[in-house]
Design an enzyme around this catalytic site. Structure first.
Site, PDB file in Angstrom:
ATOM      1  N   ASP A 134      -2.052 -10.327  -9.757  1.00  0.00           N
ATOM      2  CA  ASP A 134      -1.359  -9.423 -10.986  1.00  0.00           C
ATOM      3  C   ASP A 134       0.175  -9.536 -10.588  1.00  0.00           C
ATOM      4  O   ASP A 134       0.839  -9.649 -11.746  1.00  0.00           O
ATOM      5  CB  ASP A 134      -1.528  -8.004 -10.658  1.00  0.00           C
ATOM      6  CG  ASP A 134      -3.151  -7.731 -11.199  1.00  0.00           C
ATOM      7  OD1 ASP A 134      -3.642  -8.455 -11.711  1.00  0.00           O
ATOM      8  OD2 ASP A 134      -3.443  -6.393 -10.743  1.00  0.00           O
ATOM      9  N   ASP A 147       6.838  -1.523 -14.182  1.00  0.00           N
ATOM     10  CA  ASP A 147       7.758  -0.543 -13.885  1.00  0.00           C
ATOM     11  C   ASP A 147       9.262  -0.739 -13.518  1.00  0.00           C
ATOM     12  O   ASP A 147       9.526  -1.954 -13.215  1.00  0.00           O
ATOM     13  CB  ASP A 147       7.387   0.635 -12.680  1.00  0.00           C
ATOM     14  CG  ASP A 147       6.999  -0.349 -11.427  1.00  0.00           C
ATOM     15  OD1 ASP A 147       7.511  -1.425 -11.104  1.00  0.00           O
ATOM     16  OD2 ASP A 147       5.884  -0.013 -10.757  1.00  0.00           O
ATOM     17  N   THR A 190      -1.069   2.254 -12.203  1.00  0.00           N
ATOM     18  CA  THR A 190      -2.080   1.737 -11.247  1.00  0.00           C
ATOM     19  C   THR A 190      -1.468   1.113  -9.938  1.00  0.00           C
ATOM     20  O   THR A 190      -1.829   0.807  -8.956  1.00  0.00           O
ATOM     21  CB  THR A 190      -3.131   1.105 -11.775  1.00  0.00           C
ATOM     22  OG1 THR A 190      -2.731  -0.222 -12.160  1.00  0.00           O
ATOM     23  CG2 THR A 190      -4.130   1.708 -12.641  1.00  0.00           C
ATOM     24  N   ALA A 191       0.019   1.087 -10.014  1.00  0.00           N
ATOM     25  CA  ALA A 191       0.695   0.317  -9.239  1.00  0.00           C
ATOM     26  C   ALA A 191       1.523   1.505  -8.175  1.00  0.00           C
ATOM     27  O   ALA A 191       1.149   2.552  -7.624  1.00  0.00           O
ATOM     28  CB  ALA A 191       1.764  -0.739  -9.706  1.00  0.00           C
ATOM     29  N   TYR A 192       2.935   1.365  -8.372  1.00  0.00           N
ATOM     30  CA  TYR A 192       3.631   2.070  -7.178  1.00  0.00           C
ATOM     31  C   TYR A 192       3.742   3.491  -7.730  1.00  0.00           C
ATOM     32  O   TYR A 192       3.535   4.421  -6.763  1.00  0.00           O
ATOM     33  CB  TYR A 192       5.033   1.605  -7.396  1.00  0.00           C
ATOM     34  CG  TYR A 192       6.114   1.922  -6.160  1.00  0.00           C
ATOM     35  CD1 TYR A 192       5.848   2.950  -5.077  1.00  0.00           C
ATOM     36  CD2 TYR A 192       7.358   1.630  -6.244  1.00  0.00           C
ATOM     37  CE1 TYR A 192       6.485   3.419  -4.287  1.00  0.00           C
ATOM     38  CE2 TYR A 192       8.413   2.078  -5.053  1.00  0.00           C
ATOM     39  CZ  TYR A 192       7.797   2.892  -4.141  1.00  0.00           C
ATOM     40  OH  TYR A 192       8.611   3.216  -3.221  1.00  0.00           O
ATOM     41  N   SER A 216       0.789   5.649  -6.033  1.00  0.00           N
ATOM     42  CA  SER A 216       1.165   5.664  -4.785  1.00  0.00           C
ATOM     43  C   SER A 216       2.051   6.841  -4.469  1.00  0.00           C
ATOM     44  O   SER A 216       2.443   7.800  -3.690  1.00  0.00           O
ATOM     45  CB  SER A 216       1.822   4.616  -3.880  1.00  0.00           C
ATOM     46  OG  SER A 216       1.124   3.570  -3.989  1.00  0.00           O
ATOM     47  N   GLN A 262      10.271  -7.779  -8.652  1.00  0.00           N
ATOM     48  CA  GLN A 262      10.748  -8.917  -8.774  1.00  0.00           C
ATOM     49  C   GLN A 262      12.305  -9.386  -8.866  1.00  0.00           C
ATOM     50  O   GLN A 262      12.835  -9.891  -8.243  1.00  0.00           O
ATOM     51  CB  GLN A 262       9.657  -9.985  -9.627  1.00  0.00           C
ATOM     52  CG  GLN A 262       8.432  -9.921  -9.410  1.00  0.00           C
ATOM     53  CD  GLN A 262       7.502 -10.719 -10.115  1.00  0.00           C
ATOM     54  OE1 GLN A 262       7.978 -11.950 -10.449  1.00  0.00           O
ATOM     55  NE2 GLN A 262       6.410 -10.477 -10.482  1.00  0.00           N
TER      56      GLN A 262
END
Length: 298
Positions: free
Chosen positions: A80, A155, A195-197, A200, A253
């Site tokens: 991803d 994000d 669905t990422a950070y 969490s 990134q």
């Protein structure tokens, strides 16, 4: 049947930590996919940085802007993170992307490597589904100057530096003051990034067809400071009020070091990422598989 896509560009992992046997395996996979495409009548090119990192010199190479204007399909082989990087770069060219998953999760690279020929073959003949994913456009303003400008598919995250203290952020939406937040940081996530950070940090899952963002604090000082869903027409302003070495990143990134008084402006990008999926693809099937729902059920 021959492919309806004449000119296909291959993108692969370009991370410096892909070395040794992993690099050789990735090189072999790219070569196998390139041969598969060529047998179906496609003119295959390799993205320039991918070819350089992989040591693939048997195919023509093009840079991203040229791929965006000359190719009619991009095939991304990796995880991803690889797809996020490619998606940001080619969104302005409206280049459709297909993802072959060579990573761990595969929320947006949804074709398993071991069965790519079975699934990719029909897609090349036009039997596929298309969906568009919205991007964020973020600017870091320092006084009257823009010191950083980037797109994000997942994000935008503003977070404290390596010190133990929290960062204090003044947040407004469409120019209206929302709150001063003391926390480890703040996440502005797209539905793709939900669905990422953001997940969490306690944020909700959002269907990618929804027009909205998640604004989720990271470890807030005040427990009543909860994630909120905002319309994607909103402009979000985040000002650094206090906190040393605060930073912002875009899809984990691109990084920017921040100073007190810096202001991060987040709004909807004019560009969208175009993803192609196999026929019968369904977002909920992806969630069920990747989130391990119903495991052990009947």
């Amino acid at each position: 049947m021959k492919s309806v896509f004449r000119h296909v560009a291959l993108f692969g992992k370009t991370h410096a930590n892909v070395q040794g046997p992993a690099l050789e395996h990735s090189r072999q996979v790219l070569d196998d996919v390139a041969q598969f495409l060529a047998r179906r009548g496609c003119d295959v090119v390799i993205e320039k940085d991918t070819a350089l990192h992989m040591g693939l010199h048997l195919y023509p190479t093009l840079d991203v802007p040229t791929i965006g204007t000359e190719c009619d399909l991009g095939l991304v082989i990796g995880g991803d993170g690889t797809m996020l990087g490619v998606g940001r770069q080619v969104a302005r060219y409206q280049l459709p992307l297909i993802g072959i998953n060579q990573g761990r999760l595969g929320f947006i690279t949804d074709i398993p490597l071991q069965s790519y020929q079975e699934l990719l073959g029909p897609m090349l003949t036009g039997r596929h589904q298309e969906e568009c994913r919205q991007l964020l456009h973020a600017r870091v303003e320092r006084g009257q100057d823009c010191v950083f400008d980037a797109l994000a598919l997942n994000d935008v995250v503003v977070y404290r530096g390596g010190t133990a203290g929290m960062v204090e952020l003044r947040v407004d939406v469409n120019g209206h003051f929302v709150a001063n937040q003391r926390a480890d940081g703040l996440i502005i996530a797209t539905p793709t990034g939900s669905t990422a950070y953001s997940l969490s940090a306690g944020g909700p899952l959002m269907h990618p067809a929804l027009g909205g963002w998640v604004m989720a604090p990271i470890a807030p000082h005040t427990l009543s400071n909860r994630p909120i869903v905002l319309p994607d027409s909103a402009e979000i302003g985040i000002e650094i009020v206090a906190g040393r070495y605060a930073s912002a990143n875009f899809d984990m990134q691109s990084l920017a070091s921040l100073m007190i008084g810096d202001r991060i402006i987040v709004r909807r990008s004019q560009h969208q990422a175009r993803f192609l999926h196999p026929e019968g693809w369904n977002y909920f099937d992806t969630l069920r598989k990747k989130m391990h729902w119903n495991e052990g059920g009947a």
